[in-house]
Write a protein that holds these residues in place. Structure first.
Motif, PDB file in Angstrom:
ATOM      1  N   ARG A   4       0.834  -1.198   0.000  1.00  0.00           N
ATOM      2  CA  ARG A   4       0.000   0.000   0.000  1.00  0.00           C
ATOM      3  C   ARG A   4       0.874   1.256   0.000  1.00  0.00           C
ATOM      4  NH1 ARG A   4      -5.434  -1.445   1.593  1.00  0.00           N
ATOM      5  NH2 ARG A   4      -5.572  -3.436   0.494  1.00  0.00           N
ATOM      6  N   GLN A   5       0.457   2.192  -0.811  1.00  0.00           N
ATOM      7  CA  GLN A   5       1.069   3.513  -0.807  1.00  0.00           C
ATOM      8  C   GLN A   5       0.143   4.444  -0.029  1.00  0.00           C
ATOM      9  OE1 GLN A   5       1.507   5.204  -4.762  1.00  0.00           O
ATOM     10  NE2 GLN A   5       3.317   6.358  -4.130  1.00  0.00           N
ATOM     11  N   LEU A   6       0.717   5.250   0.832  1.00  0.00           N
ATOM     12  CA  LEU A   6      -0.064   6.161   1.667  1.00  0.00           C
ATOM     13  C   LEU A   6       0.496   7.565   1.518  1.00  0.00           C
ATOM     14  CD1 LEU A   6       0.060   3.720   4.686  1.00  0.00           C
ATOM     15  CD2 LEU A   6      -2.032   4.295   3.433  1.00  0.00           C
ATOM     16  N   PHE A   7      -0.341   8.568   1.767  1.00  0.00           N
ATOM     17  CA  PHE A   7       0.030   9.948   1.452  1.00  0.00           C
ATOM     18  C   PHE A   7      -0.253  10.845   2.650  1.00  0.00           C
ATOM     19  CE2 PHE A   7      -1.417  14.033  -0.680  1.00  0.00           C
ATOM     20  CZ  PHE A   7      -0.163  14.432  -1.121  1.00  0.00           C
ATOM     21  N   TYR A  14       5.041  10.366   0.769  1.00  0.00           N
ATOM     22  CA  TYR A  14       4.532   9.007   0.583  1.00  0.00           C
ATOM     23  C   TYR A  14       5.144   8.076   1.620  1.00  0.00           C
ATOM     24  CZ  TYR A  14       2.595  10.273  -3.985  1.00  0.00           C
ATOM     25  OH  TYR A  14       1.871  10.851  -5.002  1.00  0.00           O
ATOM     26  N   ARG A  38      -3.652   6.611  11.711  1.00  0.00           N
ATOM     27  CA  ARG A  38      -4.175   6.049  10.455  1.00  0.00           C
ATOM     28  C   ARG A  38      -3.447   4.758  10.110  1.00  0.00           C
ATOM     29  NH1 ARG A  38      -2.195   8.741   5.050  1.00  0.00           N
ATOM     30  NH2 ARG A  38      -0.330   7.721   5.875  1.00  0.00           N
ATOM     31  N   LEU A  42      -4.939   0.909   9.897  1.00  0.00           N
ATOM     32  CA  LEU A  42      -4.867   0.101   8.676  1.00  0.00           C
ATOM     33  C   LEU A  42      -4.188  -1.240   8.948  1.00  0.00           C
ATOM     34  CD1 LEU A  42      -5.411  -0.127   5.641  1.00  0.00           C
ATOM     35  CD2 LEU A  42      -3.218   1.034   5.238  1.00  0.00           C
ATOM     36  N   GLU A  45      -6.701  -3.411  10.700  1.00  0.00           N
ATOM     37  CA  GLU A  45      -7.775  -3.879   9.815  1.00  0.00           C
ATOM     38  C   GLU A  45      -7.276  -4.935   8.834  1.00  0.00           C
ATOM     39  OE1 GLU A  45     -10.587   0.134   9.930  1.00  0.00           O
ATOM     40  OE2 GLU A  45      -9.378  -0.286   8.152  1.00  0.00           O
ATOM     41  N   LEU A  46      -6.009  -4.825   8.439  1.00  0.00           N
ATOM     42  CA  LEU A  46      -5.454  -5.800   7.502  1.00  0.00           C
ATOM     43  C   LEU A  46      -4.894  -7.034   8.234  1.00  0.00           C
ATOM     44  CD1 LEU A  46      -3.663  -3.374   5.006  1.00  0.00           C
ATOM     45  CD2 LEU A  46      -5.812  -4.590   4.658  1.00  0.00           C
ATOM     46  N   GLN A 175       1.610  12.309  -9.230  1.00  0.00           N
ATOM     47  CA  GLN A 175       1.949  10.982  -9.726  1.00  0.00           C
ATOM     48  C   GLN A 175       2.400  10.114  -8.547  1.00  0.00           C
ATOM     49  OE1 GLN A 175       3.716  10.709 -13.768  1.00  0.00           O
ATOM     50  NE2 GLN A 175       4.164  12.866 -13.502  1.00  0.00           N
ATOM     51  N   MET A 176       2.123   8.828  -8.671  1.00  0.00           N
ATOM     52  CA  MET A 176       2.425   7.927  -7.555  1.00  0.00           C
ATOM     53  C   MET A 176       3.640   7.057  -7.808  1.00  0.00           C
ATOM     54  SD  MET A 176      -0.835   8.729  -7.243  1.00  0.00           S
ATOM     55  CE  MET A 176      -2.101   9.015  -6.038  1.00  0.00           C
ATOM     56  N   MET A 177       3.931   6.766  -9.034  1.00  0.00           N
ATOM     57  CA  MET A 177       5.032   5.830  -9.306  1.00  0.00           C
ATOM     58  C   MET A 177       5.595   6.062 -10.694  1.00  0.00           C
ATOM     59  SD  MET A 177       3.335   2.253 -10.489  1.00  0.00           S
ATOM     60  CE  MET A 177       4.874   1.887 -11.327  1.00  0.00           C
ATOM     61  N   SER A 178       6.741   5.479 -10.924  1.00  0.00           N
ATOM     62  CA  SER A 178       7.379   5.526 -12.226  1.00  0.00           C
ATOM     63  C   SER A 178       8.108   4.194 -12.403  1.00  0.00           C
ATOM     64  CB  SER A 178       8.353   6.714 -12.262  1.00  0.00           C
ATOM     65  OG  SER A 178       8.992   6.798 -13.517  1.00  0.00           O
TER      66      SER A 178
ATOM     67  N   ARG B   4      -1.791   3.340 -13.880  1.00  0.00           N
ATOM     68  CA  ARG B   4      -1.299   4.435 -13.058  1.00  0.00           C
ATOM     69  C   ARG B   4      -2.462   5.139 -12.353  1.00  0.00           C
ATOM     70  NH1 ARG B   4       4.148   5.746 -14.715  1.00  0.00           N
ATOM     71  NH2 ARG B   4       4.905   3.629 -15.079  1.00  0.00           N
ATOM     72  N   GLN B   5      -2.232   5.450 -11.113  1.00  0.00           N
ATOM     73  CA  GLN B   5      -3.161   6.277 -10.355  1.00  0.00           C
ATOM     74  C   GLN B   5      -2.581   7.689 -10.298  1.00  0.00           C
ATOM     75  OE1 GLN B   5      -3.667   4.957  -6.264  1.00  0.00           O
ATOM     76  NE2 GLN B   5      -5.740   5.773  -6.186  1.00  0.00           N
ATOM     77  N   LEU B   6      -3.421   8.680 -10.520  1.00  0.00           N
ATOM     78  CA  LEU B   6      -2.970  10.071 -10.548  1.00  0.00           C
ATOM     79  C   LEU B   6      -3.859  10.883  -9.604  1.00  0.00           C
ATOM     80  CD1 LEU B   6      -2.743  10.088 -14.412  1.00  0.00           C
ATOM     81  CD2 LEU B   6      -0.753  10.267 -12.906  1.00  0.00           C
ATOM     82  N   PHE B   7      -3.332  11.990  -9.120  1.00  0.00           N
ATOM     83  CA  PHE B   7      -4.014  12.728  -8.055  1.00  0.00           C
ATOM     84  C   PHE B   7      -4.087  14.204  -8.397  1.00  0.00           C
ATOM     85  CE2 PHE B   7      -3.472  14.814  -3.727  1.00  0.00           C
ATOM     86  CZ  PHE B   7      -4.737  14.521  -3.257  1.00  0.00           C
ATOM     87  N   ARG B  38      -0.552  17.531 -17.779  1.00  0.00           N
ATOM     88  CA  ARG B  38       0.215  16.474 -17.103  1.00  0.00           C
ATOM     89  C   ARG B  38      -0.118  15.110 -17.690  1.00  0.00           C
ATOM     90  NH1 ARG B  38      -1.895  14.612 -11.395  1.00  0.00           N
ATOM     91  NH2 ARG B  38      -3.509  13.871 -12.858  1.00  0.00           N
ATOM     92  N   ARG B 134     -13.470   2.989   3.217  1.00  0.00           N
ATOM     93  CA  ARG B 134     -14.121   3.118   4.535  1.00  0.00           C
ATOM     94  C   ARG B 134     -15.195   4.205   4.526  1.00  0.00           C
ATOM     95  NH1 ARG B 134     -10.747  -0.524   3.998  1.00  0.00           N
ATOM     96  NH2 ARG B 134      -9.135  -0.994   5.533  1.00  0.00           N
ATOM     97  N   GLY B 174      -5.503  10.004   2.609  1.00  0.00           N
ATOM     98  CA  GLY B 174      -4.186   9.637   2.088  1.00  0.00           C
ATOM     99  C   GLY B 174      -4.049   8.166   1.751  1.00  0.00           C
ATOM    100  N   GLN B 175      -5.171   7.469   1.597  1.00  0.00           N
ATOM    101  CA  GLN B 175      -5.111   6.081   1.139  1.00  0.00           C
ATOM    102  C   GLN B 175      -5.428   6.040  -0.354  1.00  0.00           C
ATOM    103  OE1 GLN B 175      -6.372   2.932   3.968  1.00  0.00           O
ATOM    104  NE2 GLN B 175      -7.378   4.580   5.064  1.00  0.00           N
ATOM    105  N   MET B 176      -4.821   5.100  -1.038  1.00  0.00           N
ATOM    106  CA  MET B 176      -4.976   5.037  -2.491  1.00  0.00           C
ATOM    107  C   MET B 176      -5.901   3.924  -2.943  1.00  0.00           C
ATOM    108  SD  MET B 176      -2.087   6.667  -1.927  1.00  0.00           S
ATOM    109  CE  MET B 176      -1.035   7.949  -2.574  1.00  0.00           C
ATOM    110  N   HIS B 186     -14.776  -3.671   6.991  1.00  0.00           N
ATOM    111  CA  HIS B 186     -14.357  -2.510   7.793  1.00  0.00           C
ATOM    112  C   HIS B 186     -14.992  -1.185   7.397  1.00  0.00           C
ATOM    113  CE1 HIS B 186     -11.475  -5.084   9.702  1.00  0.00           C
ATOM    114  NE2 HIS B 186     -10.901  -5.383   8.551  1.00  0.00           N
TER     115      HIS B 186
END
Lengths: 232, 232
Positions: A4-7, A14, A38, A42, A45-46, A175-178, B4-7, B38, B134, B174-176, B186
């Motif tokens: 999981r990525q969190l922000f 991240y 948070r 998580l 819950e996981l 952007q989240m990743m590359s 890709r996820q973008l924000f 972008r 959630r 901040g969760q993706m 949950h």
């Protein structure tokens, strides 16, 4: 592997959660103090047990949640020997950590700071502030060094397979990743740029200091604990 | 599948890029007007051709980039027949779109709005504002209906396999991503809650209208084009 990525929107940081889905052992990479509740929720819950907190470096832009997470879960905190003295485990280039059946390879990538590490888990590379998406960390404080950063990125990270997924410590464009291949081809500071050109660019950026520098660095050298106790 | 996820930080909106890695055909789900440049740059750098823009619904919190993307790339815009009249392709529950070798299943999930769709691609479910992490979308405007939303989530989305990955249109913590199993267990509005309790909760939230409601809804019914031209 559970991933999981969190922000953290306040500092655009991240945080990454990785876990062995069988043993339920989990690690957090670069947790943020204000997001500890948070993150703990998580994990609960996981159905995961936090056993490891990894710091890519002593951060200047946010206060780490490492110390508080250690208090709450018993997790060990790991970082570079050149980093925060509060850690439980000093990890060096070439070493490997285990998380259940997962292997976490430590790659020293100094340059943004002298203690910067990257972590490779499977094909996922966690680069902290060393390599960002189409950018890189600044090199003008905390023993940063543009030449070292160029060498770390081009000599170490860019030798990984092109399809390696890059997960940075920050991104300011949403952007989240590359991937390594993308950054080799499209990172404007590095693609087709000489070491000399990179150093000249980095040394002439004239950026204001990070807003939290004076608070974050001493707090993070204590795993966030000083600030934690002062604000708790 | 390339994913890709973008924000968009201004409106806390997630946009999703999916593509067939062989044919290089790409789709964007819920693009944001201010992020079109972008998104186009990323498509170019990844060597992708945008052929499809999917809207989960007529948004009230941001202006869509669909119209501008259509102008720039020739992509077709797809949405519910109950949604924006500007689209090229009206897609209904049970229909399937193809994107190269990928199949995009359309699931009607009204309740947040009467035109809300979810899209299933492999084990990735794009839920728009129907099912959030959630949480769920509000039901107090645009023909929202709490009972319909309960039925859509519990009767349609929660019948998918537990390991289905959930990618929402927004998250404010901040969760993706999440999974169907997690939300079944949950999600505090749904786990163990009756239809009646859910309706009562949703109908008594007394939220202020979305800040952009009066601008966004008419603009989005024109695929973002009215605002696009007015502000270009």
């Amino acid at each position: 592997m559970l991933f999981r990525q969190l922000f953290d929107a306040e500092t655009w940081t991240y945080t990454y959660l990785i876990a062995d889905e069988t043993t339920r052992e989990a690690a957090l990479i670069d947790p943020v103090l204000e997001q500890v509740e948070r993150d703990l929720q998580l994990l609960t819950e996981l159905g995961l047990n936090l056993t490891l907190v990894l710091e890519t470096h002593v951060h200047a832009d946010h206060v780490t949640g490492a110390g508080r997470l250690r208090e709450r879960t018993g997790a060990r905190v790991a970082a570079s020997p050149a980093g925060a003295p509060c850690v439980d485990l000093q990890v060096k280039d070439g070493e490997e950590l285990t998380l259940g059946g997962l292997r976490i390879q430590v790659i020293a990538t100094p340059g943004h700071t002298d203690d910067s590490l990257s972590f490779l888990v499977g094909n996922k590379l966690f680069t902290g502030d060393t390599l960002l998406i189409r950018a890189c960390g600044r090199t003008d404080f905390q023993n940063g060094n543009a030449g070292q950063l160029y060498d770390a990125i081009t000599g170490r990270l860019f030798t990984l397979p092109d399809e390696t997924e890059v997960y940075p410590g920050h991104d300011y464009t949403g952007q989240m990743m590359s991937t390594i291949g993308e950054e080799k081809r499209h990172n404007p500071r590095l693609a087709g740029k000489s070491r000399e050109a990179f150093i000249e660019f980095m040394n002439n950026r004239k950026l204001a200091p990070p807003k939290k520098l004076d608070i974050a660095v001493p707090a993070n050298r204590a795993c966030g604990k000083t600030v934690n106790q002062a604000t708790a």
